[in-house]
Design a protein around this motif. Structure first.
Motif, short mmCIF file in Angstrom:
data_model
loop_
_atom_site.label_atom_id
_atom_site.label_comp_id
_atom_site.label_asym_id
_atom_site.label_seq_id
_atom_site.Cartn_x
_atom_site.Cartn_y
_atom_site.Cartn_z
N LEU A 1 0.83 -1.21 0.00
CA LEU A 1 0.00 0.00 0.00
C LEU A 1 0.86 1.26 0.00
O LEU A 1 0.46 2.30 -0.51
CB LEU A 1 -0.92 0.02 1.22
CG LEU A 1 -2.10 -0.94 1.19
CD1 LEU A 1 -2.84 -0.90 2.53
CD2 LEU A 1 -3.05 -0.62 0.06
N ALA A 2 2.07 1.16 0.56
CA ALA A 2 2.97 2.31 0.63
C ALA A 2 3.81 2.49 -0.63
O ALA A 2 4.48 3.50 -0.78
CB ALA A 2 3.89 2.18 1.84
N GLY A 3 3.79 1.51 -1.54
CA GLY A 3 4.56 1.63 -2.77
C GLY A 3 5.37 0.38 -3.07
O GLY A 3 5.25 -0.64 -2.39
N ASP A 4 6.22 0.47 -4.09
CA ASP A 4 7.05 -0.66 -4.51
C ASP A 4 8.15 -0.92 -3.50
O ASP A 4 8.69 0.01 -2.89
CB ASP A 4 7.68 -0.38 -5.88
CG ASP A 4 6.66 -0.37 -7.00
OD1 ASP A 4 5.56 -0.91 -6.80
OD2 ASP A 4 6.96 0.17 -8.08
N ASN B 1 13.05 -7.42 9.15
CA ASN B 1 11.77 -8.09 9.32
C ASN B 1 10.63 -7.09 9.17
O ASN B 1 10.68 -6.00 9.75
CB ASN B 1 11.69 -8.75 10.69
CG ASN B 1 12.70 -9.87 10.85
OD1 ASN B 1 13.30 -10.34 9.89
ND2 ASN B 1 12.90 -10.31 12.07
N ILE B 2 9.62 -7.46 8.38
CA ILE B 2 8.47 -6.58 8.15
C ILE B 2 7.21 -7.40 7.96
O ILE B 2 7.26 -8.58 7.63
CB ILE B 2 8.64 -5.67 6.89
CG1 ILE B 2 8.78 -6.54 5.64
CG2 ILE B 2 9.77 -4.71 7.05
CD1 ILE B 2 8.52 -5.77 4.36
N ILE B 3 6.09 -6.73 8.14
CA ILE B 3 4.78 -7.23 7.73
C ILE B 3 4.09 -6.05 7.06
O ILE B 3 4.09 -4.95 7.60
CB ILE B 3 3.94 -7.73 8.92
CG1 ILE B 3 4.59 -8.95 9.56
CG2 ILE B 3 2.52 -8.05 8.48
CD1 ILE B 3 3.88 -9.46 10.80
N ALA B 4 3.54 -6.26 5.85
CA ALA B 4 2.91 -5.17 5.12
C ALA B 4 1.75 -5.69 4.27
O ALA B 4 1.81 -6.81 3.76
CB ALA B 4 3.94 -4.47 4.23
N HIS C 1 -0.87 -6.74 -7.91
CA HIS C 1 0.36 -6.37 -8.61
C HIS C 1 1.06 -7.60 -9.19
O HIS C 1 0.69 -8.73 -8.92
CB HIS C 1 1.32 -5.64 -7.67
CG HIS C 1 1.95 -6.53 -6.63
ND1 HIS C 1 1.26 -7.01 -5.55
CD2 HIS C 1 3.20 -7.03 -6.53
CE1 HIS C 1 2.06 -7.77 -4.82
NE2 HIS C 1 3.24 -7.80 -5.40
N GLU C 2 2.11 -7.32 -9.98
CA GLU C 2 2.98 -8.35 -10.52
C GLU C 2 4.17 -8.51 -9.58
O GLU C 2 4.90 -7.55 -9.37
CB GLU C 2 3.55 -7.95 -11.88
CG GLU C 2 2.55 -7.66 -12.95
CD GLU C 2 3.25 -7.15 -14.19
OE1 GLU C 2 3.50 -7.98 -15.09
OE2 GLU C 2 3.56 -5.95 -14.25
N MET C 3 4.36 -9.68 -9.05
CA MET C 3 5.52 -9.92 -8.19
C MET C 3 6.64 -10.50 -9.04
O MET C 3 6.44 -11.43 -9.81
CB MET C 3 5.14 -10.92 -7.10
CG MET C 3 6.25 -11.25 -6.15
SD MET C 3 5.61 -12.26 -4.82
CE MET C 3 7.02 -13.27 -4.50
N LYS C 4 7.82 -9.91 -8.91
CA LYS C 4 9.00 -10.34 -9.67
C LYS C 4 9.93 -11.09 -8.72
O LYS C 4 10.23 -10.59 -7.63
CB LYS C 4 9.70 -9.11 -10.24
CG LYS C 4 10.95 -9.39 -11.00
CD LYS C 4 11.54 -8.07 -11.49
CE LYS C 4 12.82 -8.28 -12.25
NZ LYS C 4 13.38 -6.99 -12.72
#
Length: 139
Positions: A28-31, A40-43, A48-51
């Protein structure tokens, strides 16, 4: 070589499970680009297209159509829990094109009747269809 394990899980089961040196996702915050030893993160994720750059072939990129969900990065293990997800090799582009046309028709009808809920549903369906078309075209 440093790597991370990438898993994409949907209500229908595991859709992707490989080792990678890099992934690109959209929150939600961007690429966001993720490399091994990422913090470590959770978002939350959007459509979208995941590469994914796998460790077994640095010149090959896997593409996965992600339709919302969340990402957790923890100790070189990346877990994406998505509403739905498809790898590029599993996408039927002609079916996605038909879904796009249906979504466009529903969007137009909903805008004519000013039904806000239907407009939102049609917009999501259109984004998902376009995402599947884009990912399926990477073959």
């Amino acid at each position: 070589m440093k790597y991370m394990t990438v898993q994409v899980v949907t209500p229908d089961g595991v859709r992707y499970d490989h080792h990678a040196t890099y992934i690109s996702i959209r929150t939600l915050a961007g690429d966001m680009g993720i490399l091994p030893d990422h913090v470590n993160i959770i978002a939350p994720l959007i459509v979208h297209e995941m590469k994914i750059r796998r460790i077994d072939d640095e010149n090959h990129v896997d593409w996965v159509a992600i339709n919302g969900g969340i990402i957790e990065v923890r100790d070189n293990f990346v877990t994406i829990v998505a509403d739905s997800a498809e790898r590029e090799r599993d996408i039927d582009v002609s079916r996605a094109e038909r879904a796009k046309l249906r979504a466009e028709r529903k969007l137009q009808a909903a805008q004519t009747t000013h039904d806000i809920d239907e407009v939102r549903r049609a917009q999501v369906a259109l984004r998902r269809a376009l995402n599947r078309i884009n990912v399926g075209s990477h073959r």
